[in-house]
Design an enzyme around this catalytic site. Structure first.
Site, PDB file in Angstrom:
ATOM      1  CD  GLU A   2      63.786  89.494  42.484  1.00  0.00           C
ATOM      2  OE1 GLU A   2      63.413  88.380  42.943  1.00  0.00           O
ATOM      3  OE2 GLU A   2      63.649  89.818  41.295  1.00  0.00           O
ATOM      4  CD  GLN A  52      57.255  91.624  44.216  1.00  0.00           C
ATOM      5  OE1 GLN A  52      56.285  92.368  44.032  1.00  0.00           O
ATOM      6  NE2 GLN A  52      57.607  90.703  43.339  1.00  0.00           N
ATOM      7  CD  GLU A  66      65.360  86.076  39.266  1.00  0.00           C
ATOM      8  OE1 GLU A  66      64.619  85.203  38.762  1.00  0.00           O
ATOM      9  OE2 GLU A  66      65.328  86.350  40.478  1.00  0.00           O
ATOM     10  CD  GLU A 124      57.625  90.372  39.282  1.00  0.00           C
ATOM     11  OE1 GLU A 124      57.664  89.668  38.253  1.00  0.00           O
ATOM     12  OE2 GLU A 124      58.208  90.075  40.336  1.00  0.00           O
TER      13      GLU A 124
END
Length: 500
Positions: free
Chosen positions: A292, A349, A173, A27
């Site tokens: 995630e 991540q 989300e 990200e």
């Protein structure tokens, strides 16, 4: 000493492992991109500015797909800001993380990086401040050969061939009030349906992922999934799950039991998907994208003190300890045990930001969680056997009964390999295990790795990068089809067996 039995049968199988279960996530957040995968001027940078030391470690992990560019970031992102000549790209404030995004790195650079990293792109579209039309334009830019406005724009930017991105996240989300442009389930379900429909009209070969709940604790969990799927079922292929775990209160036994909660979470979402399937009287099955997952809590206090509107700050930089690696090992086992329905998963991540890989100006190193991911990604490919574990249990504060042993067996028939992954969660006792493998009498042990440390809080740093690393095990035997082993207290294990 505690004892446990693992029971498998070659005719009772869960399903084949989709390699995308070993995916990850980059990200535009903290130093994931800048100083992570991309750092022009670094002695480690190649001619495109990509850090070669990081690329080497990513290739070690054999990550098959990487989600990009967010995350919360994507819900306010204009992808056009990150393509074309760099001197014309605008710097923008990113309200999601309250930093300045320079846009020096964007879509095309990420595609180039993914090619170097031997991975595929899982692209997310902005359904927060934007919608179906912009998602369609982005798809045209990425996947059309030529002869249209956006495909020709890509060519003008120096990318003659299409990117052929096949996996697309429809937002991120969207149930979360922290999310830019967050929506009700009805609002999002309709938007996802329209976006998925328009994108598949443009490129029927793509797969789409709808947003599930942001986490299991959301008050709308369950009803969100049902409503969203009811509205967009025909246009999506996967439903996302997100969940992070932490040990802020110092209860290690409860923390290690988090895999119980993860297992229940997955089972619940599968049930909701199948409920909607039954209501719609359809043969189409929605599978899961757990895009995630990780441990995340170490950096919370430091992040609260960061100045706003800086560029690529040291944000969400959890320094992982040994007990974190144990839970990551258990979470990977949990994902594999649901391989029939969990087809995509992204460790969140990949670099610097809650990540297995850390960098500085002088190098890159492996955090503790790197190792269970590395071995499971490399050797957890094949068919998941229905692995029944008979082991003592303990009472965890949050999740109730938790087995001291997490385990799964993977049968790679193509390579004639059996691989056992296991975690002994006991903080005090070794665990003696046995497994009847008389259906595999021609197999022998070829590798046994153990990850353990006396100090549950031990970490790897740039100065001491090998503090927590796997060692070869000496206490496993496979004799006449009977596997026996001694798993030390609080340890992760991998036992590989091959035909003689």
């Amino acid at each position: 000493m505690k004892k446990a039995e693992i029971i498998v049968d070659r005719h009772f199988l869960i399903g084949d492992v989709d390699k995308r279960i070993f995916g990850s996530f980059i990200e535009h957040l903290g130093r994931a991109v800048y100083e992570g995968i991309y750092q022009p001027g670094s002695p480690f940078a190649d001619t495109d500015g990509m850090r070669t030391d990081v690329l080497e470690l990513v290739r070690e992990l054999q990550v098959p797909v990487v989600r990009y560019p967010g995350g919360n970031f994507v819900s306010g992102y204009h992808w056009e800001d990150g393509v074309g000549p760099k001197d014309l790209r605008p710097a923008r404030p990113d309200p999601a993380w309250q930093v300045i995004e320079t846009n020096a790195f964007g879509l095309n650079e990420f595609v180039t990086w993914a090619q170097k990293a031997d991975t595929e792109v899982m692209m997310a579209v902005n359904l927060g401040t934007r919608g179906p039309e912009d998602a369609k334009n982005l798809l045209e830019y990425c996947n059309f050969e030529s002869g249209t406005y956006y495909s020709d724009l890509r060519k003008k930017h120096g990318y003659e061939k299409p990117h052929h991105i096949k996996l697309w996240c429809l937002g991120n989300e969207m149930d979360g009030p922290w999310q830019i442009g967050h929506k009700t389930a009805v609002e999002y379900g309709r938007t996802a349906e329209e976006t998925g429909r328009m994108m598949k009209m443009l490129d029927p070969s793509i797969e789409t992922v709808a947003c599930g709940s942001s986490n299991l604790e959301m008050p709308t969990f369950g009803s969100w999934e049902e409503t969203v799927l009811d509205l967009c079922y025909d246009q999506v292929d996967y439903l996302s799950l997100h969940q992070y775990y932490g040990n802020a209160n110092g209860d290690t036994a409860d923390f290690l039991a988090s895999s119980v909660g993860m297992d229940q979470f997955i089972s619940s979402v599968i049930s909701i998907c199948d409920c909607v399937k039954a209501k719609k009287r359809t043969n189409k099955q929605i599978n899961l994208s757990f895009d995630e997952w990780n441990v995340w809590y170490h950096s919370n206090d430091a992040d609260a003190k960061l100045p706003k509107w800086s560029k690529a700050p040291h944000q969400l930089e959890d320094i992982y300890n040994f007990e974190d690696a144990l839970l990551v090992g258990s979470m990977l086992i949990t994902l594999l045990r649901h391989a029939d329905r969990v087809k995509i998963a992204c460790l969140a991540q990949l670099v610097n930001v809650i990540a297995p890989i850390m960098t500085s100006d002088t190098g890159a190193w492996r955090q503790t969680i790197f190792y269970p991911f590395f071995y499971t990604s490399r050797y957890g490919r094949g068919t998941v056997m229905n692995t029944i574990v008979k082991a003592p249990v303990y009472e965890s504060r949050t999740y109730g009964d938790a087995s001291y042993l997490d385990s799964v067996l993977i049968w790679n028939q193509e390579n004639d390999e059996l691989t056992l992954f296991a975690v002994n969660k006991s903080l005090e006792e070794d665990l003696e295990i046995s497994c009847d493998l008389r259906q595999f009498t021609e197999y022998r042990i070829v590798d046994h790795k153990i990850l353990t440390h006396e100090n549950l809080k031990a970490v790897n740093t740039e100065d001491h990068p090998l503090e927590v690393t796997p060692v070869s095990g000496q206490n496993a035997a496979l004799d006449s089809g009977k596997l026996t082993a001694l798993f030390p207290k609080h340890s992760w294990q991998m036992i590989r067996m091959c035909k003689k």
